[in-house]
Scaffold this active site. Structure first.
Site, mmCIF file in Angstrom:
data_model
loop_
_atom_site.group_PDB
_atom_site.id
_atom_site.type_symbol
_atom_site.label_atom_id
_atom_site.label_comp_id
_atom_site.label_asym_id
_atom_site.label_seq_id
_atom_site.Cartn_x
_atom_site.Cartn_y
_atom_site.Cartn_z
ATOM 1 N N GLU A 187 -5.574 -10.680 -2.482
ATOM 2 C CA GLU A 187 -6.419 -10.608 -1.269
ATOM 3 C C GLU A 187 -7.897 -10.592 -1.639
ATOM 4 O O GLU A 187 -8.684 -9.806 -1.095
ATOM 5 C CB GLU A 187 -6.063 -9.354 -0.447
ATOM 6 C CG GLU A 187 -4.595 -9.279 -0.067
ATOM 7 C CD GLU A 187 -4.253 -8.122 0.856
ATOM 8 O OE1 GLU A 187 -5.165 -7.526 1.453
ATOM 9 O OE2 GLU A 187 -3.054 -7.816 0.969
ATOM 10 N N GLU A 190 0.800 -1.231 0.000
ATOM 11 C CA GLU A 190 0.000 0.000 0.000
ATOM 12 C C GLU A 190 0.829 1.275 0.000
ATOM 13 O O GLU A 190 0.724 2.114 0.910
ATOM 14 C CB GLU A 190 -1.004 -0.041 1.162
ATOM 15 C CG GLU A 190 -1.923 -1.244 1.046
ATOM 16 C CD GLU A 190 -3.001 -1.298 2.136
ATOM 17 O OE1 GLU A 190 -2.983 -0.468 3.046
ATOM 18 O OE2 GLU A 190 -3.867 -2.190 2.043
HETATM 19 C C1 XIL Z 1 -6.029 -7.116 7.536
HETATM 20 C C2 XIL Z 1 -6.317 -8.361 8.342
HETATM 21 O O1 XIL Z 1 -7.191 -9.179 7.614
HETATM 22 C C3 XIL Z 1 -6.910 -7.986 9.678
HETATM 23 O O2 XIL Z 1 -7.048 -9.139 10.492
HETATM 24 C C4 XIL Z 1 -6.045 -6.945 10.379
HETATM 25 O O3 XIL Z 1 -6.695 -6.511 11.544
HETATM 26 C C5 XIL Z 1 -5.761 -5.764 9.491
HETATM 27 O O4 XIL Z 1 -5.209 -6.233 8.261
HETATM 28 N N1 XIL Z 1 -4.888 -5.019 3.040
HETATM 29 C C6 XIL Z 1 -3.823 -5.814 3.426
HETATM 30 C C7 XIL Z 1 -4.022 -6.827 4.487
HETATM 31 O O5 XIL Z 1 -2.757 -5.758 2.811
HETATM 32 O O6 XIL Z 1 -2.842 -7.064 5.220
HETATM 33 C C8 XIL Z 1 -5.144 -6.440 5.415
HETATM 34 O O7 XIL Z 1 -5.346 -7.495 6.354
HETATM 35 C C9 XIL Z 1 -6.393 -6.138 4.632
HETATM 36 C C10 XIL Z 1 -6.177 -4.997 3.676
#
Ligand code: XIL
Length: 371
Positions: free
Chosen positions: A282, A174
């Protein structure tokens, strides 16, 4: 790594399923495969893992250390998937939330599970460029040289610990603002300037020269202007000769509408045209609790996304951000009405229409002229 018996049988089953070994119904000329296995190998019985393997596609899902004891969770993970992303265990807030106190218990447990079950791990993530997810002690650093030294030590320690076991890392996560196209405000950007991303990739390459290094981003598929901004950033890294192997597109869909299949496919191809691999890292698709046809529309959305990835030869992985709707991160995010039901399996691990849509797309394989 030795090819496991499971992988060999899986490969043979795939060949059966697509008819490449026509002798599955004729044991004389298909001596390697017992009829009992061949008989079960039609496309309807493929797992996601086996269906993905038809196109060289890694199929991944997340794992938390606390989920290792959940046999329903791990059973589905082992059966259906070939790859695993630790949902939180490899993040800085899990490993060094307090300065000098290194906590590898969770990450080590996930790694042991992955190794024991033939699941390839995506290392997520070394530097998450969002202040809200950065440990307080790191955010408090005000000297650029100190931040660089801390980052170098962190990357060398974590990558070094798992070298040879984690073949690819989301080195930077990000780099742009969540809902915009500007560089994300983070202590790294603020203290080290815009070159911090290239710098961190060089540090990662030095720490594990054999690892694939990836950059990962949220919302490029739907936030206005974000794809173009991310593409420009990645193109610049490539131009500068930064050691970058691939681009992860998180693909957290905020509703069952979209994405437009052709537009999404082109977005993927924009990155492979730079000579990089691309992955959907994701994936989840939020449904509305009040939409009676949500699960069908959701299945269509998954199908469009998988079809787009299959059409792009360098799209090599699809990872869903969880397995069961019951424990998706989106249910506790506070942004969407719950239950969000964004994944492939319902609360009881029963496959949903989205699962069958995804499997059917994978079983059809890549189009003949995928490029
Ligand atoms: C999220 C997890 O799923 C949660 O459990 C945590 O509290 C916060 O992070 N983008 C990403 C992931 O790159 O690492 C994130 O994961 C969701 C959004």
């Amino acid at each position: 790594m030795a090819l496991s018996l499971r992988r060999i049988i899986e490969g043979l089953l795939i060949l059966c399923a697509i008819g490449a070994i026509s002798a599955c119904s004729n044991s004389d000329s298909c001596p390697l495969i017992p009829d009992s296995l061949c008989g079960e190998s039609d496309a309807d019985n493929l797992t996601l893992r086996a269906a993905g393997a038809l196109s060289g596609m890694r199929m991944g899902a997340t794992l938390e250390p606390s989920e290792i004891a959940d046999e329903s969770y791990t059973g589905t993970l082992i059966k259906e998937f070939s790859a695993l992303t630790p949902e939180n265990a490899l993040k800085m807030y899990s490993i060094q939330n307090e300065r000098g106190i290194w906590t590898f218990v969770g990450a080590d447990a996930v790694m042991e599970f992955a190794d024991a079950n033939d699941l390839v791990v995506r290392g997520h993530t070394l530097v998450w460029s969002q202040d809200q997810f950065t440990p307080a002690w790191v955010k408090a650093i005000s000297d650029p040289a100190e931040l660089r030294q801390v980052t170098e030590e962190y990357i060398a320690t974590v990558m070094g610990r798992y070298a040879g076991r984690i073949p690819r890392w989301d080195v930077v996560n990000e780099p742009l603002t969540t809902l915009g196209a500007q560089p994300s405000g983070s202590v790294w950007h603020d203290l080290l300037g815009p070159d911090w991303i290239a710098d961190v990739f060089h540090l990662a390459h030095a720490a594990d020269p054999d690892a694939e290094l990836w950059i990962n981003e949220y919302g490029t598929d739907w936030v206005p202007g974000k794809h173009q901004a991310f593409l420009a950033l990645v193109a610049e890294l490539v131009e500068e000769g930064v050691p970058l192997h691939g681009v992860g597109l998180q693909t957290h869909r905020i509703s069952v509408a979209g994405p437009d299949r052709a537009v999404f496919e082109q977005q993927l191809r924009d990155f492979t045209n730079l000579g990089l691999e691309v992955a959907i890292t994701e994936l989840d698709v939020v449904t509305s609790p009040t939409d009676p046809t949500a699960l069908t529309s959701q299945a269509e959305a998954f199908r469009r996304i998988v079809d787009a990835c299959l059409a792009v030869a360098g799209c090599v992985e699809i990872t869903t951000w969880g397995i069961t709707d019951a424990t998706s991160w989106l249910n506790s995010l506070g942004t969407f009405p719950t239950p969000t039901r964004p994944l492939l399996f319902d609360d009881d691990f029963v496959p949903k229409p989205a699962y069958f849509a995804m499997r059917a797309a994978l079983a059809a394989g890549r189009p003949p002229f995928a490029n």
